[in-house]
Design an enzyme around this catalytic site. Sequence first.
Site, PDB file in Angstrom:
ATOM      1  N   LYS A 113      50.449  62.788  20.149  1.00  0.00           N
ATOM      2  CA  LYS A 113      49.233  63.533  19.826  1.00  0.00           C
ATOM      3  C   LYS A 113      48.042  63.039  20.626  1.00  0.00           C
ATOM      4  O   LYS A 113      47.156  63.831  20.967  1.00  0.00           O
ATOM      5  CB  LYS A 113      48.928  63.444  18.329  1.00  0.00           C
ATOM      6  CG  LYS A 113      49.799  64.353  17.502  1.00  0.00           C
ATOM      7  CD  LYS A 113      49.140  64.678  16.178  1.00  0.00           C
ATOM      8  CE  LYS A 113      49.964  65.681  15.390  1.00  0.00           C
ATOM      9  NZ  LYS A 113      49.499  65.810  14.008  1.00  0.00           N
ATOM     10  N   LYS A 192      62.769  73.598  21.554  1.00  0.00           N
ATOM     11  CA  LYS A 192      62.469  73.370  20.141  1.00  0.00           C
ATOM     12  C   LYS A 192      61.299  74.278  19.742  1.00  0.00           C
ATOM     13  O   LYS A 192      60.360  74.442  20.519  1.00  0.00           O
ATOM     14  CB  LYS A 192      62.063  71.896  20.010  1.00  0.00           C
ATOM     15  CG  LYS A 192      61.709  71.436  18.633  1.00  0.00           C
ATOM     16  CD  LYS A 192      61.410  69.930  18.695  1.00  0.00           C
ATOM     17  CE  LYS A 192      61.103  69.348  17.340  1.00  0.00           C
ATOM     18  NZ  LYS A 192      59.758  69.428  16.891  1.00  0.00           N
ATOM     19  N   LYS A 195      54.528  75.074  17.721  1.00  0.00           N
ATOM     20  CA  LYS A 195      53.324  75.865  17.948  1.00  0.00           C
ATOM     21  C   LYS A 195      52.685  75.513  19.285  1.00  0.00           C
ATOM     22  O   LYS A 195      52.103  76.356  19.951  1.00  0.00           O
ATOM     23  CB  LYS A 195      52.335  75.680  16.796  1.00  0.00           C
ATOM     24  CG  LYS A 195      52.654  76.625  15.636  1.00  0.00           C
ATOM     25  CD  LYS A 195      51.702  76.453  14.487  1.00  0.00           C
ATOM     26  CE  LYS A 195      52.271  75.524  13.456  1.00  0.00           C
ATOM     27  NZ  LYS A 195      51.516  75.365  12.256  1.00  0.00           N
TER      28      LYS A 195
END
Length: 322
Positions: A113, A192, A195
């Site tokens: 992230k 996979k 979003k």
Amino acid sequence: MTKPIVFSGVQPSGELTIGNYLGALRNWVKLQDEYDCVFCVVDLHAITVRQDPAALRKATLDVLALYLACGIDPNKSTIFVQSHVPEHTQLSWVLNCYTYFGEMSRMTQFKDKSARYAENINVGLFDYPVLMAADILLYKADLVPVGEDQLAHLELTREIARRFNNFYGSFLTEPQAMLAKSARVPGTDARKMSKSYGNSVLLGENDDGIKKKVQEMYTDPLKIRKDDPGHPQGCVVFAFHKIFNENYKEREAECKAGSVGCVFCKRQLIDALSAFMKPLSEKRAELMGDKAYLEKIIKEGSRKARETAAETMSHIRKALKF
Ligand code: TRP
């Protein structure tokens, strides 16, 4: 006899996908009779990346509406919003002081992230797993249904609980992960579903959305003409048929035999997905139109959650002689 406690949560960041449904919501619905379930909308986790407050509020209500539309029953399970129960942040501070910088530095989700949100690598993003540990430990959860990507966070939760218990006597429960056995669907491009890849099929997609997503789906690259025999195993469309179409065996046989083309097969999938989404979308729209009802569910659920959370927090305060 008391039932084992299950805790899980979903972030209200953007719309939920079919992946969220198969990996989480669909399984949660089935757990409700056997376990004492607590399901949370984790809005405090969501603000580790920038959110527009009004959009976050709407997304929170929307996740709640989806919980209900999928069959989570507020009479059986506790459904609540994380920020409405202040004990989550209280416990996470305490747990911060029992979590080592070194062990947190190994968390891979933070690494991913912070690469993705390089302009906003805030301390909350780093501390995310401790808040998650607080979520789980507050309710003395025995079982936590999560995806594989959350296993490291769960292992950390167990470690923190063990450490705290070693210092102050055993009163935190070490939770077990409950991995979903369910079938998974790939994203439209066969990677996979995520979003961030823009390859998701959203939960509650309308007919036009479904059509567009199915048209985008990758199929067997070796099946070029309609009568070429195909290989359903690697085909995204077939992966969806397997889950959403009870006649998937027919699709498989036709494809292998080369008796139909991908366009026909996609049309069949559009119908199957529309049939699955329709009741869900209708229920969700109905709930989103009744904000007063949703507010009532949140208020009641958060009150119920808070009773348990406050009890755990009171033990913690006693242990620390605050
Ligand atoms: N981190 C989880 C996710 O991204 C969401 C979450 C927050 C959670 N707190 C939790 C899941 C507690 C299970 C239990 O999917």
